[in-house]
Design a protein around this motif. Structure first.
Motif, PDB file in Angstrom:
ATOM      1  N   ILE A 130       0.836  -1.202   0.000  1.00 45.34           N
ATOM      2  CA  ILE A 130       0.000   0.000   0.000  1.00 45.34           C
ATOM      3  C   ILE A 130       0.874   1.256   0.000  1.00 45.34           C
ATOM      4  CG2 ILE A 130      -1.659   1.322   1.375  1.00 45.34           C
ATOM      5  CD1 ILE A 130      -2.914  -1.309   2.218  1.00 45.34           C
ATOM      6  N   ALA A 131       1.988   1.220   0.739  1.00 42.01           N
ATOM      7  CA  ALA A 131       2.899   2.364   0.757  1.00 42.01           C
ATOM      8  C   ALA A 131       3.497   2.608  -0.626  1.00 42.01           C
ATOM      9  CB  ALA A 131       4.006   2.137   1.788  1.00 42.01           C
ATOM     10  N   LEU A 132       3.913   1.539  -1.326  1.00 43.66           N
ATOM     11  CA  LEU A 132       4.470   1.684  -2.670  1.00 43.66           C
ATOM     12  C   LEU A 132       3.416   2.202  -3.646  1.00 43.66           C
ATOM     13  CD1 LEU A 132       6.640  -1.568  -2.912  1.00 43.66           C
ATOM     14  CD2 LEU A 132       7.458   0.784  -2.635  1.00 43.66           C
ATOM     15  N   LEU A 137       1.194   6.978  -6.685  1.00 44.07           N
ATOM     16  CA  LEU A 137       0.167   8.013  -6.821  1.00 44.07           C
ATOM     17  C   LEU A 137       0.727   9.397  -6.514  1.00 44.07           C
ATOM     18  CD1 LEU A 137      -2.945   6.299  -5.165  1.00 44.07           C
ATOM     19  CD2 LEU A 137      -2.546   6.711  -7.595  1.00 44.07           C
ATOM     20  N   PHE A 138       1.581   9.488  -5.498  1.00 39.16           N
ATOM     21  CA  PHE A 138       2.165  10.784  -5.153  1.00 39.16           C
ATOM     22  C   PHE A 138       3.064  11.299  -6.275  1.00 39.16           C
ATOM     23  CE2 PHE A 138       5.894  13.034  -3.396  1.00 39.16           C
ATOM     24  CZ  PHE A 138       5.259  14.186  -2.968  1.00 39.16           C
ATOM     25  N   ILE A 139       3.861  10.402  -6.865  1.00 35.78           N
ATOM     26  CA  ILE A 139       4.755  10.818  -7.946  1.00 35.78           C
ATOM     27  C   ILE A 139       3.970  11.290  -9.162  1.00 35.78           C
ATOM     28  CG2 ILE A 139       6.496   9.975  -9.586  1.00 35.78           C
ATOM     29  CD1 ILE A 139       7.497   8.116  -7.361  1.00 35.78           C
ATOM     30  N   LEU A 154       4.745   3.986   7.508  1.00 37.22           N
ATOM     31  CA  LEU A 154       6.108   3.736   7.991  1.00 37.22           C
ATOM     32  C   LEU A 154       6.186   3.892   9.508  1.00 37.22           C
ATOM     33  CD1 LEU A 154       8.242   5.498   5.226  1.00 37.22           C
ATOM     34  CD2 LEU A 154       7.835   3.046   5.538  1.00 37.22           C
ATOM     35  N   SER A 155       5.511   4.892  10.048  1.00 37.19           N
ATOM     36  CA  SER A 155       5.502   5.093  11.499  1.00 37.19           C
ATOM     37  C   SER A 155       4.839   3.917  12.205  1.00 37.19           C
ATOM     38  CB  SER A 155       4.767   6.393  11.847  1.00 37.19           C
ATOM     39  OG  SER A 155       5.398   7.505  11.270  1.00 37.19           O
ATOM     40  N   THR A 156       3.754   3.404  11.600  1.00 36.30           N
ATOM     41  CA  THR A 156       3.059   2.250  12.182  1.00 36.30           C
ATOM     42  C   THR A 156       3.953   1.018  12.165  1.00 36.30           C
ATOM     43  OG1 THR A 156       0.936   3.134  11.422  1.00 36.30           O
ATOM     44  CG2 THR A 156       0.998   0.815  12.034  1.00 36.30           C
ATOM     45  N   LEU A 157       4.692   0.817  11.068  1.00 36.04           N
ATOM     46  CA  LEU A 157       5.619  -0.312  10.984  1.00 36.04           C
ATOM     47  C   LEU A 157       6.689  -0.224  12.072  1.00 36.04           C
ATOM     48  CD1 LEU A 157       6.335  -0.997   7.191  1.00 36.04           C
ATOM     49  CD2 LEU A 157       5.500  -2.619   8.882  1.00 36.04           C
ATOM     50  N   LEU A 308      -6.636  -3.761   9.369  1.00 37.26           N
ATOM     51  CA  LEU A 308      -7.960  -3.444   8.822  1.00 37.26           C
ATOM     52  C   LEU A 308      -8.086  -1.948   8.544  1.00 37.26           C
ATOM     53  CD1 LEU A 308     -10.213  -5.691  11.109  1.00 37.26           C
ATOM     54  CD2 LEU A 308      -9.646  -6.071   8.697  1.00 37.26           C
ATOM     55  N   GLU A 309      -7.539  -1.150   9.454  1.00 38.17           N
ATOM     56  CA  GLU A 309      -7.611   0.301   9.288  1.00 38.17           C
ATOM     57  C   GLU A 309      -6.836   0.749   8.057  1.00 38.17           C
ATOM     58  OE1 GLU A 309      -5.766   4.341  10.083  1.00 38.17           O
ATOM     59  OE2 GLU A 309      -4.808   2.384  10.158  1.00 38.17           O
ATOM     60  N   VAL A 310      -5.655   0.172   7.826  1.00 40.91           N
ATOM     61  CA  VAL A 310      -4.838   0.525   6.666  1.00 40.91           C
ATOM     62  C   VAL A 310      -5.557   0.148   5.369  1.00 40.91           C
ATOM     63  CG1 VAL A 310      -2.722  -0.087   5.432  1.00 40.91           C
ATOM     64  CG2 VAL A 310      -2.614   0.486   7.840  1.00 40.91           C
TER      65      VAL A 310
END
Length: 389
Positions: A130-132, A137-139, A154-157, A308-310
Protein backbone atom coordinates in the motif's frame (compact mmCIF):
# COMPACT_ATOMS: atom_id res chain seq x y z
CA UNK A 1 1.56 -13.45 36.85
CA UNK A 2 -1.54 -11.24 36.66
CA UNK A 3 -0.91 -10.05 40.24
CA UNK A 4 2.50 -8.58 39.45
CA UNK A 5 2.24 -4.81 39.83
CA UNK A 6 3.23 -2.78 36.81
CA UNK A 7 3.99 0.88 36.40
CA UNK A 8 5.67 3.42 34.16
CA UNK A 9 9.09 3.51 35.74
CA UNK A 10 12.50 1.98 36.18
CA UNK A 11 11.35 -1.30 37.71
CA UNK A 12 12.99 -4.58 38.67
CA UNK A 13 11.19 -7.67 39.92
CA UNK A 14 11.70 -11.42 40.25
CA UNK A 15 9.61 -14.38 39.14
CA UNK A 16 9.74 -17.86 40.62
CA UNK A 17 7.83 -20.66 38.89
CA UNK A 18 7.82 -24.35 39.81
CA UNK A 19 7.50 -26.77 36.90
CA UNK A 20 6.65 -30.45 37.39
CA UNK A 21 6.73 -33.20 34.78
CA UNK A 22 4.04 -35.74 35.69
CA UNK A 23 4.62 -37.93 32.62
CA UNK A 24 6.89 -40.91 32.07
CA UNK A 25 8.89 -39.12 29.38
CA UNK A 26 11.50 -36.41 29.18
CA UNK A 27 9.86 -33.10 28.19
CA UNK A 28 11.54 -30.40 26.12
CA UNK A 29 10.02 -27.12 27.29
CA UNK A 30 10.36 -23.43 26.41
CA UNK A 31 9.51 -20.52 28.66
CA UNK A 32 8.43 -17.53 26.56
CA UNK A 33 8.78 -14.09 28.17
CA UNK A 34 6.42 -12.14 25.93
CA UNK A 35 7.96 -8.67 26.04
CA UNK A 36 10.67 -7.99 23.42
CA UNK A 37 11.35 -4.50 24.83
CA UNK A 38 12.86 -5.67 28.14
CA UNK A 39 16.21 -4.09 28.94
CA UNK A 40 17.46 -7.01 31.04
CA UNK A 41 16.12 -10.54 31.42
CA UNK A 42 18.13 -13.12 33.36
CA UNK A 43 16.81 -16.67 33.82
CA UNK A 44 18.02 -19.56 36.00
CA UNK A 45 16.85 -23.18 36.08
CA UNK A 46 17.27 -24.75 39.54
CA UNK A 47 16.93 -28.40 40.53
CA UNK A 48 15.30 -29.72 43.73
CA UNK A 49 18.45 -28.89 45.73
CA UNK A 50 18.53 -25.32 44.31
CA UNK A 51 21.60 -26.07 42.20
CA UNK A 52 21.88 -24.07 39.00
CA UNK A 53 21.14 -26.38 36.06
CA UNK A 54 21.07 -23.68 33.34
CA UNK A 55 21.52 -19.92 33.16
CA UNK A 56 20.80 -17.46 30.36
CA UNK A 57 20.84 -13.68 29.86
CA UNK A 58 18.50 -11.90 27.46
CA UNK A 59 17.26 -8.35 26.84
CA UNK A 60 17.71 -5.67 24.18
CA UNK A 61 20.77 -4.23 25.95
CA UNK A 62 22.79 -7.41 25.36
CA UNK A 63 24.88 -7.78 22.20
CA UNK A 64 25.46 -10.98 20.22
CA UNK A 65 21.94 -12.38 20.66
CA UNK A 66 20.41 -14.01 17.60
CA UNK A 67 17.28 -12.54 16.02
CA UNK A 68 14.94 -15.18 17.45
CA UNK A 69 16.19 -14.55 20.99
CA UNK A 70 15.59 -10.82 20.51
CA UNK A 71 12.14 -11.09 18.91
CA UNK A 72 11.01 -14.00 21.11
CA UNK A 73 12.79 -13.80 24.49
CA UNK A 74 12.72 -17.44 25.54
CA UNK A 75 14.48 -19.99 27.71
CA UNK A 76 14.60 -23.65 26.58
CA UNK A 77 15.14 -26.42 29.08
CA UNK A 78 14.64 -30.14 29.60
CA UNK A 79 12.61 -31.72 32.38
CA UNK A 80 13.10 -35.37 33.30
CA UNK A 81 10.20 -37.74 33.91
CA UNK A 82 8.52 -37.29 37.33
CA UNK A 83 10.92 -34.46 38.10
CA UNK A 84 10.41 -30.88 39.34
CA UNK A 85 12.52 -27.82 38.60
CA UNK A 86 12.25 -24.16 39.44
CA UNK A 87 12.51 -21.25 37.03
CA UNK A 88 13.80 -18.00 38.52
CA UNK A 89 13.79 -14.86 36.36
CA UNK A 90 14.98 -11.33 37.01
CA UNK A 91 13.31 -8.63 34.89
CA UNK A 92 14.54 -5.04 34.67
CA UNK A 93 13.34 -2.36 32.25
CA UNK A 94 12.65 1.37 32.00
CA UNK A 95 9.39 0.89 30.07
CA UNK A 96 6.36 -1.27 30.71
CA UNK A 97 7.77 -4.07 32.83
CA UNK A 98 4.77 -6.42 32.85
CA UNK A 99 5.91 -9.58 31.06
CA UNK A 100 3.46 -12.44 30.40
CA UNK A 101 5.18 -15.82 30.88
CA UNK A 102 3.98 -18.95 29.09
CA UNK A 103 5.69 -22.35 29.25
CA UNK A 104 5.22 -24.40 26.09
CA UNK A 105 6.27 -27.77 24.89
CA UNK A 106 9.00 -26.96 22.36
CA UNK A 107 6.90 -28.08 19.37
CA UNK A 108 4.04 -25.84 20.47
CA UNK A 109 6.40 -22.89 20.88
CA UNK A 110 7.59 -23.42 17.30
CA UNK A 111 3.93 -23.32 16.22
CA UNK A 112 3.49 -20.01 18.05
CA UNK A 113 6.48 -18.61 16.16
CA UNK A 114 5.11 -19.87 12.83
CA UNK A 115 1.71 -18.24 13.44
CA UNK A 116 3.48 -15.05 14.51
CA UNK A 117 5.56 -15.05 11.32
CA UNK A 118 2.37 -15.59 9.30
CA UNK A 119 0.48 -12.63 10.76
CA UNK A 120 3.60 -10.43 10.83
CA UNK A 121 4.38 -11.26 7.20
CA UNK A 122 0.80 -10.48 6.18
CA UNK A 123 0.91 -7.15 7.98
CA UNK A 124 4.32 -6.15 6.59
CA UNK A 125 3.46 -7.27 3.05
CA UNK A 126 0.12 -5.46 2.89
CA UNK A 127 1.43 -2.21 4.42
CA UNK A 128 4.53 -2.12 2.18
CA UNK A 129 2.45 -2.74 -0.97
CA UNK A 130 0.00 0.00 0.00
CA UNK A 131 2.90 2.36 0.76
CA UNK A 132 4.47 1.68 -2.67
CA UNK A 133 1.10 2.17 -4.38
CA UNK A 134 0.65 5.51 -2.65
CA UNK A 135 4.19 6.50 -3.58
CA UNK A 136 3.32 5.91 -7.24
CA UNK A 137 0.17 8.01 -6.82
CA UNK A 138 2.17 10.78 -5.15
CA UNK A 139 4.76 10.82 -7.95
CA UNK A 140 2.05 11.00 -10.62
CA UNK A 141 -0.45 13.34 -8.92
CA UNK A 142 1.84 15.27 -6.52
CA UNK A 143 -0.76 15.45 -3.76
CA UNK A 144 0.72 15.59 -0.24
CA UNK A 145 -2.15 13.50 1.16
CA UNK A 146 -0.47 10.39 -0.28
CA UNK A 147 2.88 11.38 1.23
CA UNK A 148 1.23 11.82 4.64
CA UNK A 149 -0.30 8.36 4.33
CA UNK A 150 3.10 6.84 3.50
CA UNK A 151 4.50 8.52 6.62
CA UNK A 152 1.65 7.02 8.64
CA UNK A 153 2.35 3.51 7.32
CA UNK A 154 6.11 3.74 7.99
CA UNK A 155 5.50 5.09 11.50
CA UNK A 156 3.06 2.25 12.18
CA UNK A 157 5.62 -0.31 10.98
CA UNK A 158 8.27 1.14 13.31
CA UNK A 159 5.91 1.29 16.28
CA UNK A 160 4.42 -2.19 15.87
CA UNK A 161 7.82 -3.67 15.05
CA UNK A 162 9.12 -2.40 18.39
CA UNK A 163 6.14 -3.52 20.47
CA UNK A 164 5.75 -6.99 18.93
CA UNK A 165 9.40 -7.61 18.07
CA UNK A 166 9.15 -8.24 14.32
CA UNK A 167 11.26 -5.13 13.72
CA UNK A 168 14.32 -7.31 14.27
CA UNK A 169 13.49 -9.08 10.99
CA UNK A 170 13.07 -5.92 8.86
CA UNK A 171 15.45 -3.33 10.36
CA UNK A 172 19.15 -3.56 11.24
CA UNK A 173 19.57 -4.50 14.91
CA UNK A 174 21.09 -1.12 15.95
CA UNK A 175 18.14 0.67 14.37
CA UNK A 176 15.65 -1.67 16.08
CA UNK A 177 17.34 -1.10 19.45
CA UNK A 178 17.16 2.67 18.89
CA UNK A 179 13.45 2.43 17.97
CA UNK A 180 12.75 0.45 21.12
CA UNK A 181 14.48 3.08 23.26
CA UNK A 182 12.36 5.79 21.64
CA UNK A 183 9.19 3.74 21.16
CA UNK A 184 7.08 6.58 22.59
CA UNK A 185 8.44 8.85 19.85
CA UNK A 186 7.25 6.41 17.18
CA UNK A 187 3.81 6.44 18.81
CA UNK A 188 3.81 10.24 18.53
CA UNK A 189 4.85 9.99 14.86
CA UNK A 190 1.89 7.69 14.17
CA UNK A 191 -0.49 10.18 15.80
CA UNK A 192 1.02 13.18 13.96
CA UNK A 193 0.92 11.49 10.54
CA UNK A 194 -2.64 10.27 11.15
CA UNK A 195 -3.86 13.78 11.99
CA UNK A 196 -2.03 15.37 9.03
CA UNK A 197 -3.48 12.72 6.72
CA UNK A 198 -6.98 13.28 8.12
CA UNK A 199 -6.67 17.03 7.66
CA UNK A 200 -5.57 16.68 4.03
CA UNK A 201 -7.93 13.85 3.18
CA UNK A 202 -11.00 15.60 4.63
CA UNK A 203 -9.98 18.91 2.98
CA UNK A 204 -9.49 20.98 6.10
CA UNK A 205 -5.96 22.08 5.23
CA UNK A 206 -7.12 24.41 2.43
CA UNK A 207 -9.92 26.20 4.31
CA UNK A 208 -9.95 28.57 7.26
CA UNK A 209 -12.41 27.33 9.86
CA UNK A 210 -12.47 26.78 13.61
CA UNK A 211 -11.82 23.09 13.01
CA UNK A 212 -8.71 23.94 11.00
CA UNK A 213 -7.48 26.03 13.93
CA UNK A 214 -8.22 23.09 16.26
CA UNK A 215 -6.21 20.74 14.02
CA UNK A 216 -3.20 23.08 14.07
CA UNK A 217 -3.41 23.42 17.87
CA UNK A 218 -3.58 19.63 18.30
CA UNK A 219 -0.63 19.17 15.95
CA UNK A 220 1.35 21.67 18.03
CA UNK A 221 0.57 19.70 21.20
CA UNK A 222 1.65 16.44 19.55
CA UNK A 223 4.87 17.97 18.23
CA UNK A 224 5.75 19.30 21.69
CA UNK A 225 5.05 15.86 23.14
CA UNK A 226 7.19 14.20 20.43
CA UNK A 227 10.14 16.48 21.19
CA UNK A 228 9.79 15.85 24.92
CA UNK A 229 9.75 12.06 24.31
CA UNK A 230 13.33 12.34 22.99
CA UNK A 231 14.44 14.18 26.11
CA UNK A 232 12.55 12.26 28.79
CA UNK A 233 13.11 8.62 29.82
CA UNK A 234 10.54 6.17 28.46
CA UNK A 235 8.61 5.80 31.73
CA UNK A 236 8.14 9.60 31.88
CA UNK A 237 7.37 10.05 28.16
CA UNK A 238 4.65 7.35 28.11
CA UNK A 239 2.20 9.22 30.41
CA UNK A 240 2.75 12.37 28.33
CA UNK A 241 1.71 10.41 25.22
CA UNK A 242 -1.49 9.13 26.84
CA UNK A 243 -2.40 12.66 27.94
CA UNK A 244 -1.86 13.95 24.38
CA UNK A 245 -4.23 11.30 23.06
CA UNK A 246 -7.18 13.14 24.65
CA UNK A 247 -7.07 16.23 22.35
CA UNK A 248 -6.18 13.98 19.38
CA UNK A 249 -9.29 11.80 19.73
CA UNK A 250 -11.51 14.85 20.32
CA UNK A 251 -10.15 16.55 17.20
CA UNK A 252 -10.47 13.44 15.03
CA UNK A 253 -14.06 12.83 16.14
CA UNK A 254 -15.03 16.44 15.40
CA UNK A 255 -13.47 16.61 11.93
CA UNK A 256 -14.80 13.20 10.89
CA UNK A 257 -18.39 13.75 12.03
CA UNK A 258 -18.42 17.26 10.58
CA UNK A 259 -17.36 15.90 7.20
CA UNK A 260 -19.87 13.03 7.38
CA UNK A 261 -22.67 15.57 7.62
CA UNK A 262 -21.70 17.10 4.27
CA UNK A 263 -19.85 14.46 2.22
CA UNK A 264 -20.69 11.02 3.57
CA UNK A 265 -20.37 9.34 0.17
CA UNK A 266 -16.58 9.61 -0.11
CA UNK A 267 -15.78 10.04 3.62
CA UNK A 268 -17.50 6.83 4.77
CA UNK A 269 -14.41 4.60 4.40
CA UNK A 270 -12.36 7.03 6.47
CA UNK A 271 -15.02 6.93 9.19
CA UNK A 272 -15.20 3.13 9.18
CA UNK A 273 -11.40 2.81 9.20
CA UNK A 274 -11.23 4.34 12.67
CA UNK A 275 -13.60 1.78 14.19
CA UNK A 276 -11.23 -1.27 14.23
CA UNK A 277 -8.38 1.00 15.34
CA UNK A 278 -10.33 2.37 18.33
CA UNK A 279 -11.69 -1.06 19.34
CA UNK A 280 -8.36 -2.89 19.05
CA UNK A 281 -6.51 0.01 20.66
CA UNK A 282 -8.63 -0.42 23.80
CA UNK A 283 -7.78 -4.13 24.11
CA UNK A 284 -4.05 -3.67 24.75
CA UNK A 285 -4.35 -1.50 27.89
CA UNK A 286 -7.17 -3.75 29.17
CA UNK A 287 -4.83 -6.74 28.87
CA UNK A 288 -2.18 -4.72 30.67
CA UNK A 289 -4.41 -4.03 33.68
CA UNK A 290 -5.72 -7.63 33.75
CA UNK A 291 -9.27 -7.16 32.42
CA UNK A 292 -8.55 -9.45 29.44
CA UNK A 293 -6.34 -12.52 29.51
CA UNK A 294 -3.08 -12.38 27.59
CA UNK A 295 -3.48 -14.68 24.58
CA UNK A 296 -2.07 -14.86 21.06
CA UNK A 297 -5.19 -13.09 19.76
CA UNK A 298 -5.23 -10.28 22.34
CA UNK A 299 -1.46 -9.81 21.87
CA UNK A 300 -2.00 -9.20 18.13
CA UNK A 301 -5.38 -7.44 18.40
CA UNK A 302 -3.95 -3.99 17.79
CA UNK A 303 -1.92 -5.25 14.81
CA UNK A 304 -5.07 -6.77 13.29
CA UNK A 305 -6.95 -3.52 13.95
CA UNK A 306 -4.20 -1.47 12.28
CA UNK A 307 -4.19 -3.86 9.30
CA UNK A 308 -7.96 -3.44 8.82
CA UNK A 309 -7.61 0.30 9.29
CA UNK A 310 -4.84 0.53 6.67
CA UNK A 311 -6.92 -1.45 4.16
CA UNK A 312 -9.98 0.76 4.73
CA UNK A 313 -7.79 3.88 4.49
CA UNK A 314 -6.49 2.64 1.13
CA UNK A 315 -10.10 2.14 -0.01
CA UNK A 316 -10.90 5.65 1.21
CA UNK A 317 -8.01 7.09 -0.81
CA UNK A 318 -9.12 5.17 -3.91
CA UNK A 319 -12.69 6.40 -3.42
CA UNK A 320 -11.46 9.96 -2.94
CA UNK A 321 -9.34 9.69 -6.11
CA UNK A 322 -12.39 8.47 -8.07
CA UNK A 323 -14.49 11.29 -6.60
CA UNK A 324 -11.85 13.85 -7.58
CA UNK A 325 -11.82 12.53 -11.15
CA UNK A 326 -15.60 12.89 -11.33
CA UNK A 327 -15.37 16.42 -9.94
CA UNK A 328 -12.62 17.36 -12.43
CA UNK A 329 -14.69 16.01 -15.32
CA UNK A 330 -17.79 17.89 -14.13
CA UNK A 331 -15.84 21.15 -13.77
CA UNK A 332 -14.36 20.72 -17.24
CA UNK A 333 -17.76 20.12 -18.86
CA UNK A 334 -20.12 22.34 -16.82
CA UNK A 335 -20.44 26.02 -16.03
CA UNK A 336 -19.24 26.85 -12.51
CA UNK A 337 -22.10 29.26 -11.70
CA UNK A 338 -25.18 27.69 -13.35
CA UNK A 339 -23.92 24.06 -13.19
CA UNK A 340 -25.26 23.64 -16.75
CA UNK A 341 -23.26 21.86 -19.47
CA UNK A 342 -20.78 24.23 -21.09
CA UNK A 343 -19.96 24.86 -24.75
CA UNK A 344 -17.31 22.10 -24.83
CA UNK A 345 -19.75 19.41 -23.74
CA UNK A 346 -22.45 20.64 -26.15
CA UNK A 347 -19.99 20.54 -29.06
CA UNK A 348 -18.92 17.01 -28.11
CA UNK A 349 -22.52 15.76 -27.84
CA UNK A 350 -23.58 17.43 -31.13
CA UNK A 351 -20.55 15.98 -32.92
CA UNK A 352 -21.37 12.57 -31.47
CA UNK A 353 -25.01 12.80 -32.69
CA UNK A 354 -23.89 13.92 -36.16
CA UNK A 355 -21.44 11.04 -36.42
CA UNK A 356 -24.26 8.66 -35.51
CA UNK A 357 -26.52 10.36 -38.15
CA UNK A 358 -29.28 11.22 -35.67
CA UNK A 359 -31.95 13.78 -36.57
CA UNK A 360 -32.17 16.44 -33.85
CA UNK A 361 -32.85 20.09 -33.20
CA UNK A 362 -30.70 22.16 -30.82
CA UNK A 363 -31.98 25.43 -29.34
CA UNK A 364 -29.64 27.75 -27.39
CA UNK A 365 -30.78 30.80 -25.37
CA UNK A 366 -28.18 33.33 -24.28
CA UNK A 367 -28.88 35.61 -21.28
CA UNK A 368 -26.92 38.84 -21.42
CA UNK A 369 -24.84 39.61 -18.29
CA UNK A 370 -26.09 36.40 -16.65
CA UNK A 371 -22.76 35.87 -14.90
CA UNK A 372 -22.90 39.26 -13.17
CA UNK A 373 -25.97 38.70 -11.06
CA UNK A 374 -25.89 34.89 -10.64
CA UNK A 375 -23.37 35.02 -7.71
CA UNK A 376 -25.85 37.11 -5.70
CA UNK A 377 -28.73 34.70 -6.13
CA UNK A 378 -29.43 31.97 -3.55
CA UNK A 379 -29.12 28.37 -4.82
CA UNK A 380 -32.89 27.81 -4.92
CA UNK A 381 -33.46 30.95 -7.01
CA UNK A 382 -30.75 29.88 -9.49
CA UNK A 383 -32.29 26.43 -9.76
CA UNK A 384 -35.81 27.87 -10.28
CA UNK A 385 -34.50 30.32 -12.93
CA UNK A 386 -32.84 27.55 -14.88
CA UNK A 387 -36.00 25.40 -14.73
CA UNK A 388 -38.12 28.34 -15.98
CA UNK A 389 -35.70 29.00 -18.85
Amino acid sequence: ITKIPWQFGNQTYWLKVSVTNRTEFIENLTAHFDNPMLDQLEVWLLDAENNIVKHKQLGDTLPNLNIHEQAFPHFSFQLNAKDSNVLVARIKTTGISKTPLTIYQSDNFNDVKKFSFLIWGLFIGVTVMIALYNMILFISIRETVYLAYIGYILSTLMMMGSVLGFGYYIWPTPMQNWLQVYVVSTNFSVAICALIFGSLFLRYASIKTKLNTLIKATLAILLIGAVSSFLLPEYSAAPVFFVCMVPLYITVLLIVFNRLLTDFVWAKYYFFSWLPLIISGAIQPLVLVGVFEHTFLTRHAFLIGVLLEVLLMAMALADKFSHQQQESYFKATHDSSSQLPNETLYKYKITQLLDQQHNFIACFIELKNFGQFIPYMPPKAKKDLIIII
